[in-house]
Design a protein around this motif. Structure first.
Motif, short mmCIF file in Angstrom:
data_model
loop_
_atom_site.label_atom_id
_atom_site.label_comp_id
_atom_site.label_asym_id
_atom_site.label_seq_id
_atom_site.Cartn_x
_atom_site.Cartn_y
_atom_site.Cartn_z
N ALA A 473 4.43 2.83 11.19
CA ALA A 473 3.24 2.08 10.79
C ALA A 473 3.18 1.99 9.27
N PHE A 474 3.44 3.11 8.63
CA PHE A 474 3.40 3.14 7.17
C PHE A 474 4.42 2.18 6.56
N THR A 475 5.64 2.24 7.07
CA THR A 475 6.70 1.37 6.54
C THR A 475 6.31 -0.10 6.68
N ARG A 476 5.70 -0.43 7.82
CA ARG A 476 5.28 -1.80 8.05
C ARG A 476 4.19 -2.21 7.04
N ILE A 477 3.23 -1.34 6.83
CA ILE A 477 2.13 -1.67 5.92
C ILE A 477 2.67 -1.87 4.50
N ARG A 478 3.56 -0.95 4.11
CA ARG A 478 4.15 -1.06 2.77
C ARG A 478 4.92 -2.37 2.60
N SER A 479 5.54 -2.80 3.68
CA SER A 479 6.39 -3.98 3.55
C SER A 479 5.57 -5.27 3.44
N ILE A 480 4.28 -5.21 3.78
CA ILE A 480 3.45 -6.42 3.70
C ILE A 480 3.37 -6.92 2.25
N ALA A 481 3.06 -5.99 1.36
CA ALA A 481 2.99 -6.38 -0.04
C ALA A 481 4.36 -6.84 -0.54
N ARG A 482 5.39 -6.15 -0.02
CA ARG A 482 6.75 -6.48 -0.47
C ARG A 482 7.17 -7.89 -0.07
N THR A 483 6.79 -8.32 1.15
CA THR A 483 7.14 -9.69 1.56
C THR A 483 6.51 -10.71 0.62
N ALA A 484 5.35 -10.38 0.07
CA ALA A 484 4.71 -11.32 -0.85
C ALA A 484 5.14 -11.04 -2.29
N ASN A 485 6.23 -10.28 -2.43
CA ASN A 485 6.82 -9.96 -3.74
C ASN A 485 5.90 -9.16 -4.66
N PHE A 486 5.12 -8.27 -4.08
CA PHE A 486 4.27 -7.42 -4.92
C PHE A 486 4.88 -6.04 -5.09
N THR A 487 5.27 -5.72 -6.30
CA THR A 487 5.73 -4.38 -6.63
C THR A 487 4.47 -3.56 -6.95
N PRO A 488 4.58 -2.22 -7.03
CA PRO A 488 3.41 -1.41 -7.37
C PRO A 488 2.77 -1.85 -8.70
N GLU A 489 3.59 -2.24 -9.67
CA GLU A 489 3.04 -2.66 -10.97
C GLU A 489 2.24 -3.95 -10.80
N LYS A 490 2.80 -4.86 -10.01
CA LYS A 490 2.12 -6.14 -9.79
C LYS A 490 0.81 -5.94 -9.04
N ILE A 491 0.81 -4.96 -8.12
CA ILE A 491 -0.43 -4.65 -7.39
C ILE A 491 -1.51 -4.19 -8.36
N LYS A 492 -1.09 -3.34 -9.29
CA LYS A 492 -2.04 -2.81 -10.27
C LYS A 492 -2.62 -3.97 -11.10
N GLU A 493 -1.76 -4.88 -11.50
CA GLU A 493 -2.21 -6.07 -12.25
C GLU A 493 -3.18 -6.89 -11.41
N LEU A 494 -2.74 -7.12 -10.17
CA LEU A 494 -3.55 -7.94 -9.26
C LEU A 494 -4.95 -7.35 -9.09
N SER A 495 -5.00 -6.01 -9.00
CA SER A 495 -6.29 -5.34 -8.72
C SER A 495 -7.27 -5.50 -9.88
N LYS A 496 -6.77 -5.90 -11.05
CA LYS A 496 -7.68 -6.12 -12.18
C LYS A 496 -8.37 -7.48 -12.05
N LYS A 497 -7.74 -8.39 -11.31
CA LYS A 497 -8.29 -9.74 -11.18
C LYS A 497 -8.97 -9.97 -9.83
N GLU A 498 -8.41 -9.31 -8.80
CA GLU A 498 -8.89 -9.58 -7.45
C GLU A 498 -9.51 -8.32 -6.85
N ASN A 499 -10.47 -8.52 -5.96
CA ASN A 499 -11.08 -7.40 -5.26
C ASN A 499 -10.53 -7.26 -3.86
N ILE A 500 -10.51 -6.01 -3.40
CA ILE A 500 -10.23 -5.75 -2.00
C ILE A 500 -11.21 -6.56 -1.16
N SER A 501 -10.72 -7.12 -0.09
CA SER A 501 -11.60 -7.93 0.76
C SER A 501 -12.17 -7.08 1.89
#
Ligand code: ARG
Length: 595
Positions: A473-501
């Protein structure tokens, strides 16, 4: 602060204030907060204080209805950004609804600071776990202590306590007499050159047979103990040699399971035991009983401690008195701990009950300042529900058990066709993660008080509350962001502009489960039952599946190209993965990126 905090703690404070203000005539009124049953109409949490307060009034002859009391509580409730609204239901329950903006803010903080622990007062803690006996094989009981102890230690470290992990190995018992005597006979030149013994179990068996059958040998064995315990150099050397062989074997297990421990065995306490026995004697705590010296605990205990045997030797009881003193005492060279935890099988519950009672009596343990816990656990059974043994009736060697786990884990991965997709390196990492993860998780996910049935087939199932299910389950969840090309750094950037839904019903449900993280951690800190964390991480995984089934994160067209990314959901998935990862770390599970 923007850190996640215990929701029940906050509610407790708010309702405590309200209840005290509403009913100043009641001293110490009951404040009852619970997580609501999973029906959205009951709210998210409940305050159930109105009924017991009504009872208090009824006893003093006042006529009140719980519903009116509930209203009075709400009239006095301070406002808080966490609480959206409260509703009175049924006879006087107060249903509490959480505020979504507050939840978004708290979960969002994870991307900047990582998953942070709730704040607790810093303490110095000694945790005594694993603690096998030299020469006797480390058995599955010690494996349970090792796994449970490691997890509790990791939990405490996560909470930033000062943690000392102590391996109280049995390295000073009477068994050394016969081992040394046997060593002297079998390898007369052992002092010059290292004898070729790697399998201490059979060496122990040989020595024990001679001990039981040969009177002369038995006498020499007894002499050897006396010489060892008076630190005669040749005996000390032979003893060290035997201990080293065992130590190497133990270390192999610890390395494979990623366990850290500091060895401080019974021998460490030898001179300290002499001292404490003298002190107990002088303070008048010891009683003569047919030549032995015993010490009684308190009314709760029905057997005494044997502090000195009739032959003058010390016991497991006396060395534990020395050890607990060393842990709590407040002098130079002593630990000055605030809290000591013993992770030992439930068969020793009485021993520790007497230990705590005697330590209190002797003024070593001050219940006002110190905390002690006996973290007991039930026996490990085989699939036949009998004591876990090999077919020939021998106890199972842990190394063999771990090897078997590796073998079965590989079978499982092959069955899923993973050997065709993963590189050999990835496959090996997945194999180890599954093998050691499933052994640890099966142990931790059972209430530790119960006996538990060791079954590779059960623990390797990929459905239900198992390590395999969770790791996938964990591997699948992690891969969701990866399919959309989000690395951990990009996630951090994204979180400054977008809110969790957290708008969709299923998003909100998942968000509320994630917000419980600090509460689950504190609950486990309070009662030291690691299965709470297993149940929690399993609930996260199943709630995530519900969310994922009804909410797309990344939308693709028929040719597999991404047409739409829902950023708020990518963030929710990532927060889920981060909290799961923290739980995994505490449980000693090592997730892999690909499996
Ligand atoms: N060596 C003991 C055993 O195998 C466990 C020691 C536990 N710790 C303690 N302080 N008594 O049973």
């Amino acid at each position: 602060s923007s850190k996640m905090e215990s929701i029940t703690d906050i509610l407790h404070q708010l309702f405590h204030t309200a209840i005290c203000a509403a009913f100043p005539d009641i001293t110490d009124p009951p404040v009852v907060i619970a997580v609501a049953a999973s029906n959205p109409k009951f709210g998210d949490y409940q305050c159930n204080s109105a009924m017991p307060i009504a009872n208090i009034y009824k006893q003093s002859g006042k006529k009140v209805t719980p519903r009116n009391l509930a209203q009075k509580i709400l009239d006095n409730l301070p406002s808080h950004p966490m609480v959206e609204k409260c509703e009175i239901a049924g006879p006087g329950f107060i249903n509490i609804f959480l505020n979504r903006d507050y939840a978004v803010k708290k979960l969002q903080a994870i991307f900047q600071n990582g998953v942070q622990p709730p704040t607790v007062e810093r303490k110095k803690i000694i945790i005594d776990f694993s603690s096998p006996n030299i020469a006797k094989e480390m058995h599955v009981g010690h494996l349970r202590s090792t796994i449970i102890g490691e997890t509790i230690a990791r939990l405490l470290e996560f909470l930033n306590f000062e943690v000392h992990r102590i391996n109280h190995i049995g390295d000073w018992g009477t068994q050394f007499g016969m081992l040394i005597a046997h060593l002297q006979d079998r390898f007369p030149d052992h002092l010059e050159k290292m004898p070729p013994i790697s399998d201490l179990q059979s060496f122990y068996k040989e020595a024990k047979e001679r001990f039981d059958e040969d009177e002369e040998f038995k006498k020499r064995a007894y002499d050897s103990v006396v010489k060892l315990q008076s630190f005669e150099p040749k005996h000390i050397k032979a003893w060290k040699l035997i201990c080293d062989v065992s130590r190497k074997e133990f270390q192999k297990i610890y390395d494979r399971l990623d366990i850290t421990l500091k060895e401080r065995g019974e021998s460490f306490y030898q001179t300290r035991t002499e001292k404490i026995v003298k002190e107990l004697e002088e303070a008048g705590f010891l009683e003569n009983d047919d030549g032995r010296k015993i010490m009684w605990g308190d009314e709760s205990t029905t057997v005494p401690f044997t502090i000195v045997k009739s032959d003058g030797g010390f016991t497991y009881d006396s060395s534990d008195m020395a050890a607990i003193k060393h842990s709590f005492a407040n002098r130079l060279q002593e630990e000055k701990a605030d809290w000591v935890i013993y992770v030992v099988d439930s068969g020793q519950a009485t021993h520790f009950q007497i230990l705590f009672a005697c330590a209190k009596k002797a003024g070593i343990l001050d219940p006002k300042k110190h905390r002690v816990d006996f973290v007991g656990f039930g026996v490990v059974l085989g699939e036949d529900k009998k004591k876990f043994k090999t077919r020939s009736g021998d106890s199972i060697r842990l190394v063999d058990l771990l090897d078997k786990g590796l073998e079965k884990a590989l079978d499982k991965l092959k069955e899923k066709g993973r050997d065709k997709v993963l590189t050999p390196d990835e496959l090996k990492r997945a194999q180890e993660s599954v093998a050691y993860g499933c052994i640890k998780y099966a142990d931790l996910s059972h209430n530790r008080n119960h006996e538990y049935i060791f079954s590779f087939d059960k623990m390797l199932e990929d459905k239900g509350n198992t390590a395999v299910y969770l790791l996938y389950a964990f591997t699948r969840i992690r891969s969701i962001a990866r399919t959309a090309n989000f690395t951990p750094e990009k996630i951090k950037e994204l979180s400054k502009k977008e809110n969790i839904s957290l708008e969709h019903e299923k998003e909100w449900k998942l968000g509320k489960v994630l917000l419980r993280f600090p509460d689950e951690i504190l609950k486990t800190l309070n009662d030291l039952y690691p299965h709470h964390i297993c149940e929690y991480v399993y609930e996260i995984a199943t709630t995530f599946t519900e969310f994922y089934d009804s909410c797309y994160c990344v939308e693709k067209d028929s040719s597999g190209d991404i047409v739409k990314v829902n950023y708020g959901r990518i963030l929710l998935a990532e927060a889920t993965a981060m909290i799961m990862e923290k739980c995994f770390h505490i449980l000693g599970l090592k997730p892999v990126e690909k499996m």
